[in-house]
Design a protein around this motif. Structure first.
Motif, PDB file in Angstrom:
ATOM      1  N   CYS A 626      -0.557  -9.307  39.939  1.00  0.00           N
ATOM      2  CA  CYS A 626      -0.855  -8.052  39.248  1.00  0.00           C
ATOM      3  C   CYS A 626      -1.830  -7.171  40.015  1.00  0.00           C
ATOM      4  O   CYS A 626      -1.610  -5.980  40.200  1.00  0.00           O
ATOM      5  CB  CYS A 626      -1.405  -8.358  37.856  1.00  0.00           C
ATOM      6  SG  CYS A 626      -1.969  -6.912  36.951  1.00  0.00           S
ATOM      7  N   CYS A 627      -2.930  -7.765  40.478  1.00  0.00           N
ATOM      8  CA  CYS A 627      -3.988  -6.977  41.122  1.00  0.00           C
ATOM      9  C   CYS A 627      -4.562  -7.731  42.323  1.00  0.00           C
ATOM     10  O   CYS A 627      -4.698  -8.954  42.289  1.00  0.00           O
ATOM     11  CB  CYS A 627      -5.126  -6.682  40.142  1.00  0.00           C
ATOM     12  SG  CYS A 627      -4.614  -5.869  38.612  1.00  0.00           S
ATOM     13  N   LYS A 628      -4.924  -6.971  43.322  1.00  0.00           N
ATOM     14  CA  LYS A 628      -5.593  -7.530  44.498  1.00  0.00           C
ATOM     15  C   LYS A 628      -7.088  -7.628  44.223  1.00  0.00           C
ATOM     16  O   LYS A 628      -7.675  -6.727  43.622  1.00  0.00           O
ATOM     17  CB  LYS A 628      -5.335  -6.629  45.705  1.00  0.00           C
ATOM     18  CG  LYS A 628      -5.999  -7.085  46.993  1.00  0.00           C
ATOM     19  CD  LYS A 628      -5.664  -6.106  48.114  1.00  0.00           C
ATOM     20  CE  LYS A 628      -6.353  -6.506  49.411  1.00  0.00           C
ATOM     21  NZ  LYS A 628      -6.030  -5.569  50.519  1.00  0.00           N
ATOM     22  N   ILE A 629      -7.705  -8.719  44.629  1.00  0.00           N
ATOM     23  CA  ILE A 629      -9.152  -8.898  44.460  1.00  0.00           C
ATOM     24  C   ILE A 629      -9.752  -9.266  45.817  1.00  0.00           C
ATOM     25  O   ILE A 629      -9.311 -10.230  46.457  1.00  0.00           O
ATOM     26  CB  ILE A 629      -9.471 -10.000  43.425  1.00  0.00           C
ATOM     27  CG1 ILE A 629      -8.970  -9.571  42.041  1.00  0.00           C
ATOM     28  CG2 ILE A 629     -10.966 -10.291  43.390  1.00  0.00           C
ATOM     29  CD1 ILE A 629      -9.195 -10.599  40.970  1.00  0.00           C
ATOM     30  N   GLU A 630     -10.711  -8.468  46.249  1.00  0.00           N
ATOM     31  CA  GLU A 630     -11.356  -8.723  47.544  1.00  0.00           C
ATOM     32  C   GLU A 630     -12.218  -9.979  47.453  1.00  0.00           C
ATOM     33  O   GLU A 630     -13.090 -10.093  46.596  1.00  0.00           O
ATOM     34  CB  GLU A 630     -12.214  -7.531  47.954  1.00  0.00           C
ATOM     35  CG  GLU A 630     -11.424  -6.264  48.251  1.00  0.00           C
ATOM     36  CD  GLU A 630     -10.509  -6.422  49.452  1.00  0.00           C
ATOM     37  OE1 GLU A 630     -10.775  -7.305  50.303  1.00  0.00           O
ATOM     38  OE2 GLU A 630      -9.512  -5.681  49.531  1.00  0.00           O
ATOM     39  N   LYS A 631     -11.953 -10.917  48.330  1.00  0.00           N
ATOM     40  CA  LYS A 631     -12.711 -12.161  48.337  1.00  0.00           C
ATOM     41  C   LYS A 631     -12.591 -12.785  49.726  1.00  0.00           C
ATOM     42  O   LYS A 631     -11.511 -12.786  50.319  1.00  0.00           O
ATOM     43  CB  LYS A 631     -12.150 -13.113  47.265  1.00  0.00           C
ATOM     44  CG  LYS A 631     -13.080 -14.243  46.876  1.00  0.00           C
ATOM     45  CD  LYS A 631     -12.526 -14.975  45.655  1.00  0.00           C
ATOM     46  CE  LYS A 631     -13.480 -16.040  45.186  1.00  0.00           C
ATOM     47  NZ  LYS A 631     -12.982 -16.758  43.980  1.00  0.00           N
ATOM     48  N   LYS A 632     -13.674 -13.303  50.249  1.00  0.00           N
ATOM     49  CA  LYS A 632     -13.658 -13.890  51.585  1.00  0.00           C
ATOM     50  C   LYS A 632     -13.217 -15.353  51.540  1.00  0.00           C
ATOM     51  O   LYS A 632     -13.643 -16.109  50.671  1.00  0.00           O
ATOM     52  CB  LYS A 632     -15.043 -13.785  52.230  1.00  0.00           C
ATOM     53  CG  LYS A 632     -15.433 -12.359  52.587  1.00  0.00           C
ATOM     54  CD  LYS A 632     -16.748 -12.331  53.361  1.00  0.00           C
ATOM     55  CE  LYS A 632     -17.087 -10.908  53.783  1.00  0.00           C
ATOM     56  NZ  LYS A 632     -18.347 -10.852  54.576  1.00  0.00           N
TER      57      LYS A 632
END
Length: 723
Positions: A626-632
């Motif tokens: 559904c959605c992109k989430i910025e995470k390293k």
């Protein structure tokens, strides 16, 4: 007060139809006892059922008064009344002092046989009722359902309404009813089985079932009928007939939403075997349920819907199939060689138009369909059946007219206009696979409810939620339930986010589009209007809660809603996992929704092998994508080497499972490239849920031998990019 119904009881017996009497007022109990005594004067050997809530103070005292003055009575707890569906009574008494609930009325009136009497008695059907209290909000509740119920009762023939000293009754005449018919013995079935049939419809069912049993190759047999047509009994007799004629070993599984939904099949299987003189053995559970019947080399057993998906036998019989939902049915039809789908239409289980639509979508060359129409417990034309059908709107049909405008309809206007009510309710019940008579009372009586309609092609039921006081939020946080605030309750309680309860929103409890008009954007236009209304009136969010279904979830995602919650436990009664989506209407909720979605995504990625093992992997895919989430993320180089070794056939999957899981988690957070749904579905099913190749091939509808190649190809694509 002398209630003289003697001549009407005689005519009902002659015409094999039923009479229903609704008694209200301070003397309701005494008047009911007097009426039943009058019936028993000419029907002394009658079997009597009394339905009530035995745990409420005073209810057993009323039952005891009946027993003292009338004699032997079978007392039925409303809450477990489903187990009595296969039984028949001459007199059915419904104690509505403590509860007046449409589901119970619809279910239990059907237990009465032709020539019988149904009495519903109460001090006042609108006040002090258990179910009604559950839809009361802030001390407010409406009486629109009850007012319509009594109004229609006074208009229908064969239904009497007694209010204190006033009697409303329009007699029905026996010349207008027809008893069940059965012609000469069929040459295709045994005389012993034929003797147990009540109607020609049942005889035809057994004949056609025999043909279905004997046809080779993949076959589907469907039987639809209104309640009381003897379809389940007919299937049980057909099984007995088949066991007699079959020489080879055979195993048949039966499943249904609950055990009691298919009890009649097992009961009449045993009656048929007894009539045929066939010896059998039963396996009975501690609760007294017949779980397995063995007759020679034939085995018939009941199993739950979930277990039926993985069972392996010669045939699957699904009773009340329309109540299980399309995902179950698609799985059964895909997996099983022979499937019999049995369901009620136009009953308290719902109209099951969605089930009919599912049948229409199947390969018709493999499908054998049968519809039963003739009632067996009472005469055709029975006035009680007509009243229940009309008052509960069982046979309502949706309108298919299209008007390019959205309107808001007041509940009072809806229930004062029978034509409008039928149009609106017709859309709601035909577009959903699971309905009940309770829905109609909810539509009429529940306050804080708004109804929007796009012409007569799409309808939405919307509830106001949230804007809770701090003490209410704290109670939810500590585990207390709060009726009427489903979305805030789930988020405060399970996501531990107290702040959300302070905001106010609109929950779209139900949105539906007429089946023939679906896919044209009417539902989306209706949602857009509701959003505009919500923004103009200062609401913070719009949301919805529904059972996990790929098409339903896709609809909400397409319209910009964000998944923020998925239940950790399957709702066994409804057969699925609840999902909550919301659409933020301001920056504060936008950030809260983003945080909630991130937590949900993390939960799915970490616990699918345990918490969400049984859910369709495509549902998980829709949520995760559904959605992109910025995470390293840091992926060890050795993990990449291991995955490439697996793709090239050097290492087996189990040796690289942790590496695949790690890179898959990173993929679903960053969403760097698009893989197709089948590729991602296989990755989720195998690598996140831990399903076997066999199980994932069934649920995704792919060839098992190709499943691992799809997985390797998908991983190969991931290895070609910097992930």
């Amino acid at each position: 007060m002398k209630l003289d119904f003697e001549k009407y009881f005689e005519d009902a017996k002659l015409g094999y139809y039923r009479i229903m009497v609704i008694i209200q007022g301070d003397n309701a109990l005494d008047n009911t006892i007097q009426l039943v005594q009058q019936y028993l004067e000419k029907n002394k050997e009658s079997k009597i059922a009394y339905a009530f809530h035995p745990w409420i103070n005073g209810s057993k005292n009323r039952l005891n008064q009946f027993k003292e003055k009338i004699g032997k009575i079978v007392d039925i707890d409303y809450s477990s009344s489903e187990k009595y569906l296969g039984e028949t009574f001459n007199v059915v008494i419904l104690d509505a002092i403590d509860d007046f609930r449409p589901n119970y009325i619809s279910r239990l009136t059907d237990l009465a046989s032709g020539g019988g009497l149904i009495v519903l008695y109460s001090n006042d059907i609108s006040r002090g009722k258990l179910y009604k209290e559950s839809i009361t909000r802030d001390g407010k509740v409406k009486d629109l359902f009850e007012e319509r119920f009594l109004s229609l009762a006074k208009q229908h023939r064969g239904i009497a309404v007694i209010e204190n000293q006033e009697v409303f009754f329009k007699p029905f005449n026996s010349s207008e009813s027809n008893k069940p018919l059965k012609g000469k013995n069929s040459a295709k079935i045994s005389k012993a089985i034929y003797s147990l049939c009540v109607s020609n419809d049942q005889v035809k069912l057994i004949e056609e079932f025999s043909n279905f049993f004997n046809l080779r190759g993949k076959r589907i047999f469907s039987v639809t009928a209104p309640r009381g047509r003897g379809k389940s009994a007919g299937v049980g007799l057909a099984l007995a007939e088949f066991i007699k004629k079959r020489r080879d070993p055979i195993t048949v599984y039966i499943t249904s939403p609950s055990y009691f939904s298919s009890y009649s099949i097992l009961d009449f299987l045993l009656k048929g075997l007894d009539a045929l003189g066939i010896r059998y053995r039963r396996v009975i559970s501690k609760e007294g349920k017949i779980m397995k019947v063995t007759a020679g080399e034939a085995i018939v057993r009941w199993t739950s819907p979930d277990l039926a998906k993985d069972a392996n036998a010669d045939m699957l019989i699904v009773d009340e199939a329309g109540s299980l939902g399309v995902e179950y049915l698609e799985n059964y039809v895909s997996k099983w060689e022979k499937v019999a789908l049995i369901t009620t239409v136009y009953g308290y289980e719902g109209s099951n138009k969605a089930f009919i639509k599912f049948l229409d979508s199947l390969n018709q060359s493999n499908l054998q369909r049968l519809k039963l129409t003739y009632p067996i417990r009472y005469a055709k034309g029975d006035p009680v059946e007509k009243f229940i059908n009309d008052v509960m709107l069982f046979e309502v049909e949706p309108s298919y007219s299209v008007q390019d405008s959205v309107s808001e309809i007041r509940q009072e206007d809806l229930f004062s206009n029978e034509k409008l009510l039928k149009e609106v309710y017709g859309v709601l019940v035909t577009a959903h696979y699971r309905n009940s008579p309770d829905d109609l009372m909810f539509l009429g009586d529940m306050p804080n409810q708004r109804i929007f309609a796009y012409g007569s092609s799409a309808v939405a039921q919307v509830l106001e939620e949230g804007n809770l006081a701090y003490e209410k939020i704290h109670e939810i946080y500590e585990g207390k339930e709060l009726e009427g605030n489903l979305i805030p309750e789930r988020i405060v309680k399970y996501a531990r986010l107290k702040e959300f309860g302070l905001f106010k929103g609109l929950r779209v409890m139900r949105i539906a589009v007429s089946p023939s008009l679906q896919g044209r954007g009417y539902g989306s236009k209706l949602l857009q209007h509701i959003e505009e209304v919500a923004l103009s009136e200062g609401y913070d969010w719009i949301g919805s809660s529904f059972l996990g279904d790929v098409k339903v979830l896709s609809f909400w995602l397409k319209n910009g809603f964000i998944p923020v919650y998925m239940a950790s436990k399957k709702n066994e009664g409804l057969g699925g996992y609840s999902i909550i989506v919301i659409k933020p209407l301001n920056k504060q909720i936008e950030q809260l929704a983003k945080n909630l979605y991130s937590l949900l995504k993390d939960k799915i990625l970490r616990t699918s092998h345990q918490v969400y093992f049984n859910i369709n992997p495509i549902i998980l895919l829709k949520i995760l994508s559904c959605c992109k989430i910025e995470k390293k993320f840091e992926i060890p180089e050795s993990y990449r080497d291991k995955i490439l070794a697996y793709v090239n056939g050097i290492l087996p999957y189990n040796s690289v499972a942790e590496a695949v899981h790690s890179i898959l988690v990173k993929y679903f957070y960053l969403l760097p490239i698009h893989l197709d749904d089948i590729e991602l579905g296989v990755l989720i099913a195998r690598c996140l849920q831990g399903k076997s190749w066999y199980h994932l091939s069934i649920i995704l509808g792919i060839n098992q031998s190709k499943a691992e190649k799809i997985l390797k190809d998908a991983l190969g694509k991931l290895m070609q990019i910097d992930i």
